[in-house]
Write an enzyme that holds these catalytic residues in place. Structure first.
Site, mmCIF file in Angstrom:
data_model
loop_
_atom_site.group_PDB
_atom_site.id
_atom_site.type_symbol
_atom_site.label_atom_id
_atom_site.label_comp_id
_atom_site.label_asym_id
_atom_site.label_seq_id
_atom_site.Cartn_x
_atom_site.Cartn_y
_atom_site.Cartn_z
ATOM 1 N N LYS A 222 1.019 -1.209 0.102
ATOM 2 C CA LYS A 222 0.032 0.026 -0.088
ATOM 3 C C LYS A 222 0.917 1.215 0.048
ATOM 4 C CE LYS A 222 -1.436 2.651 3.036
ATOM 5 N NZ LYS A 222 -1.227 3.857 2.565
ATOM 6 N N GLU A 299 9.107 1.072 11.576
ATOM 7 C CA GLU A 299 10.276 2.109 11.587
ATOM 8 C C GLU A 299 9.535 3.250 11.625
ATOM 9 O OE1 GLU A 299 11.987 5.423 9.988
ATOM 10 O OE2 GLU A 299 12.225 3.930 8.304
ATOM 11 N N CYS A 333 13.278 10.898 7.983
ATOM 12 C CA CYS A 333 13.090 10.445 9.533
ATOM 13 C C CYS A 333 14.425 10.382 10.188
ATOM 14 C CB CYS A 333 12.364 8.973 9.540
ATOM 15 S SG CYS A 333 13.193 8.009 8.462
ATOM 16 N N GLU A 429 8.583 15.934 16.238
ATOM 17 C CA GLU A 429 9.555 16.037 14.602
ATOM 18 C C GLU A 429 8.852 17.020 13.811
ATOM 19 O OE1 GLU A 429 11.167 12.292 12.009
ATOM 20 O OE2 GLU A 429 9.105 12.145 12.878
#
Length: 527
Positions: A222, A299, A333, A429
């Site tokens: 996906k 992750e 990331c 973040e």
């Protein structure tokens, strides 16, 4: 500031997007193919057949049963690139079933056969390097230089795991019982669900898919609705490489993402879920996968500290900060999110970094003069704006940038100084082109600040003191450390984090996460 006009094509009324969505491809194949080809011209690829406007299930390009479409736009221009199917639960089940049907035959192929097919896939990615890179820029926004870097990085996972496929060794374990032998073999786990983000639309797929295919697993992917065309191009190349039907299946969705994601995690047919994305979503998917206790690789988010000690090589630290913080316009990331600079070099580092950042040129990633592209959408811009305004309200100073470009997805690369510890950017973040500098005095202080986070994906620091290098590297609570470097990502390394940054490791020996160890104890062998 220059924003080149996007490539456009003029379509006759017969070939309007509305009409295209209403046609049944199996009833009007030639007309549909001509219209799809006309739409593909928007991308300006040397091989327009890499552009697919349908998803892949069981080796067939298919539309959503509802006929609904997802509109994909270029974040640099807001121009429409094309549409892909808005799929739902029924198509997801079909994709999983197709993967399950393909698994017995695929899992019985030899490791050498899988190696050879993955190497063909790898060579095709290299052969179509320019097109695949351009495609990444068009739908993600990053500069063409960065997109070329991503395509090479993406292809490297196929090469790496092709070589890992033939090295999935078992072992013999001495037995505690006379006349018996213990042998451990490794077998593919089964159907794998792969859920990926938009910031690396190609590499985040191949890092997972390469391992899955090398292990002998089949997959349902996906991709994100923002960047589906890179995933679809990879699927097309997998067919050209000779990957059998059903081994790779791809489901595109936007409004049905919760339903599709739930099925991909809860289905008893699926034996592993692998995901890259935010920590909140990772927690949800882990909970769904837990209903059948399937294996997961997650992750999740990061909040990377970047530490510059007084004894650092400032030239190297500045260069690393530029790459580590502003690569992908800060949308990675593992990019630096909290920049801690020791007081003795703080003023020099801040002024030199601001000078470099002020020279950046934002714009369309296809423009040769552009150094930094847009953010993925306006919601991302709003988060950067929030972090800047919050920090400034608490005493931070804007050295350069600090503003968005109205009515676009662009945010001017920014450097803030004197950012307080209680600013939002130190707990969240940012995922944007914002370098937030905080002064520190001692090694103990900065270790405490760096580790004061619920997540721990990557961390970076600069020092020429060998003793300090070892101390800090071991004490940082992260899964990956860059000591005197801002670049750590490679196919050969174990990529992943600690704390709430996820579970498992990808790359490196990550093929093990796609295999089960089976013990076979042989008896009746005598003494």
């Amino acid at each position: 500031m220059r924003f080149p006009t996007a490539i456009r094509v003029s379509l006759s009324p017969l070939y309007t997007r509305t009409h295209l969505a209403s046609l049944k491809p199996h009833l009007y194949p030639s007309v549909y193919a001509r219209m799809a080809s006309s739409q593909a011209a928007v991308f300006g690829l040397q091989d327009p057949s890499l552009i697919k406007f349908q998803s892949l299930i069981d080796g067939k390009w298919v539309d959503a049963k509802s006929g609904e479409k997802i509109v994909v736009t270029n974040p640099a221009t807001n121009d429409e690139l094309g549409t892909v199917p808005e799929m739902g639960l029924e198509e997801t089940k079909e994709a999983i079933e197709a993967a399950a049907r393909a698994f017995p035959a695929w899992s019985r192929t030899t490791a050498k056969e899988r190696h050879d097919l993955l190497m063909k896939f790898f060579q095709l990615m290299k052969q179509h390097h320019e097109d695949l890179s351009r495609l990444i820029t068009l739908e993600n926004g990053k500069t063409l230089t960065e997109a070329k870097g991503e395509n090479s990085y993406s292809a490297s996972f196929l090469e790496w795991f092709a070589e890992e496929a033939v090295r999935t060794y078992g072992e013999h374990i001495p037995s505690a019982f006379p006349g018996t032998r213990n042998v451990v073999i490794k077998q593919p786990i089964g159907v794998v669900s792969i859920l990926t983000p938009w910031n690396f639309p190609s590499a985040m797929i191949t890092r997972k898919l390469g391992a899955a295919l090398a292990a002998g697993c089949t997959a349902v992917i996906k991709p994100p609705p923002e960047t589906p065309f890179s995933a679809l191009a990879l699927a097309e190349l997998s067919i050209r490489a000779g990957i059998p039907p059903g081994v790779i299946n791809l489901v595109t969705t936007q409004k049905n993402v919760a339903t599709v994601g739930r099925e991909m995690c809860e289905s008893k047919v699926v034996k592993k879920v692998t995901f890259t994305g935010s920590t909140p979503v990772a927690k949800i998917l882990a909970g769904l996968a837990a209903t059948t206790l399937k294996k997961v690789s997650l992750e999740a988010g990061g909040n990377a500290p970047f530490i510059v000690f007084d004894d650092a090589n400032i030239d190297e630290a500045i260069e690393a900060a530029i790459v580590c913080k502003f690569r992908g316009s800060g949308q990675t990331c593992v990019c630096a999110n909290r920049i801690y600079v020791q007081s003795g070099v703080y003023a020099e580092f801040a002024s030199r970094l601001a000078e470099r950042v002020a020279a950046f040129k934002v714009g369309d990633g296809l423009d040769d003069e552009t150094t930094h592209g847009p953010l993925i959408h306006t919601r991302a811009v709003e988060k950067v704006e929030l972090h800047v305004s919050d920090a400034v309200s608490k005493g931070a100073q804007v050295l350069v940038g600090g503003k968005s470009i109205p009515n676009t997805s662009f945010f001017i690369p920014t450097v803030l100084s004197d950012v307080p510890h209680n600013a939002l950017i130190n707990t969240e973040e940012t995922f944007g082109p914002l370098a937030a500098l905080t002064k520190f005095e001692t090694e103990e202080e900065v270790i405490r600040l760096a580790n004061d986070s619920d997540v721990g994906l990557a961390g970076y620091f600069f020092s020429r003191d060998v003793g300090r290098v070892w101390r800090v590297a071991e004490r940082l609570e992260v899964g990956m450390v860059g000591a005197n470097t801002g670049l750590i990502s490679q196919a050969a390394i174990p990529f992943g984090g600690v704390k709430e940054s996820g579970l498992g490791r990808e790359g490196g020996h990550g093929i093990s996460d796609y295999m089960n160890e089976k013990l076979i104890t042989f008896g009746g062998l005598g003494n």
